[in-house]
Design an enzyme around this catalytic site. Structure first.
Site, PDB file in Angstrom:
ATOM      1  N   LYS A  95       0.844  -1.194   0.000  1.00  0.00           N
ATOM      2  CA  LYS A  95       0.000   0.000   0.000  1.00  0.00           C
ATOM      3  C   LYS A  95       0.878   1.242   0.000  1.00  0.00           C
ATOM      4  CE  LYS A  95      -4.538   0.413   2.077  1.00  0.00           C
ATOM      5  NZ  LYS A  95      -5.274   0.386   3.340  1.00  0.00           N
TER       6      LYS A  95
HETATM    7  C1  E4P Z   1      -8.593   1.163   2.984  1.00  0.00           C
HETATM    8  O1  E4P Z   1      -7.823   0.447   2.403  1.00  0.00           O
HETATM    9  C2  E4P Z   1      -8.286   1.849   4.218  1.00  0.00           C
HETATM   10  O2  E4P Z   1      -7.549   1.008   5.073  1.00  0.00           O
HETATM   11  C3  E4P Z   1      -9.454   2.351   4.974  1.00  0.00           C
HETATM   12  O3  E4P Z   1     -10.652   2.178   4.336  1.00  0.00           O
HETATM   13  C4  E4P Z   1      -9.186   3.712   5.481  1.00  0.00           C
HETATM   14  O4  E4P Z   1     -10.248   4.369   5.991  1.00  0.00           O
HETATM   15  P1  E4P Z   1     -10.841   4.235   7.445  1.00  0.00           P
HETATM   16  O5  E4P Z   1      -9.771   3.693   8.339  1.00  0.00           O
HETATM   17  O6  E4P Z   1     -11.249   5.613   7.810  1.00  0.00           O
HETATM   18  O7  E4P Z   1     -11.991   3.295   7.279  1.00  0.00           O
END
Ligand code: E4P
Length: 220
Positions: A88
């Site tokens: 990521k």
């Molecule tokens: C997606 O890959 C993220 O990890 C995630 O959705 C981030 O957003 P959140 O932690 O606010 O849900």
């Protein structure tokens, strides 16, 4: 459409694998911190749950990095831990460049923190395996998100890019359904979001009524 779990809690991932035939996992620094375990310890544990499958686990590089070389070096280190890992990276200039460099090394990437269709387009151009447009954060900012997802998918299809679109930061069942209607490849959401979305109050009301009739009826 595939369902990914956005979590680094091993017990949640095991539950979703068993009950929902979960397709994959996304993690981020918040989820890792919430697991209460060191970064490498928890991602190794999660990776081992998927050994021998083609399901992916997205693992984020150090968010302090601003040099693509550091992102690539950490991406290589993480990818060596498990063949299921997808790296990521943030949707920044360095993140986009790191996508291309990792692709040269046959390492898959997931572009995160994507808030515009043009960020998604650049991630596609650089060879991202996954792209994660965040809908929950935009909606919290009073922005409309269905057309955002539709635009990202239209751009991908116009040019035949291969990136899969993960609708991310999903907060409710309506957003999951919107993603499916738009034709997104994947959604990622937390355990509680799926549980709530799979439920409907009328299902419980109806079941209770039917139980009453069942109890008043001889079986034979
Ligand atoms: C997606 O890959 C993220 O990890 C995630 O959705 C981030 O957003 P959140 O932690 O606010 O849900």
């Amino acid at each position: 459409m595939k369902f990914f779990l956005d979590s680094a809690h091993v017990h949640e991932i095991e539950y979703a694998l068993k009950m929902w035939d979960l397709d994959g996992v996304t993690t981020n620094p918040r989820h890792i911190q919430a697991s209460g375990k060191p970064f490498l310890t928890v991602i190794r544990e999660i990776g081992s749950l998927f050994a021998g499958t083609d399901k992916t686990v997205s693992v984020e590089v150090n968010p302090h990095y601003t040099d693509y070389e550091k992102m690539v070096a950490e991406g290589e280190k993480l990818a060596a831990i498990s063949p299921n890992f997808v790296i990521k990276l943030p949707a920044t200039e360095a993140g986009f460049k790191a996508v291309a460099e990792l692709k040269k090394r046959n390492i898959r990437s997931n572009l995160t923190l994507v808030f515009s269709a043009v960020q998604a387009l650049q991630a596609m151009r650089m060879g991202a395996y996954y792209i994660s447009p965040f809908v929950g954060w935009k909606e919290a900012n009073a922005e409309e998100t269905l057309s955002f997802i539709q635009d990202v998918l239209a751009i991908r299809d116009n040019y035949g890019y291969e990136s899969e679109i993960i609708v991310a930061a999903v907060r409710n069942g309506r957003q999951i359904a919107d993603a499916a209607v738009a034709g997104a490849d994947i959604v990622t959401a937390g355990l509680a979001v799926y549980k709530e979305a799979f439920d409907h109050p009328y299902t419980g009301v109806g079941l209770s009524k039917f139980q009453g009739f069942w109890d008043q009826t001889p079986y034979e």
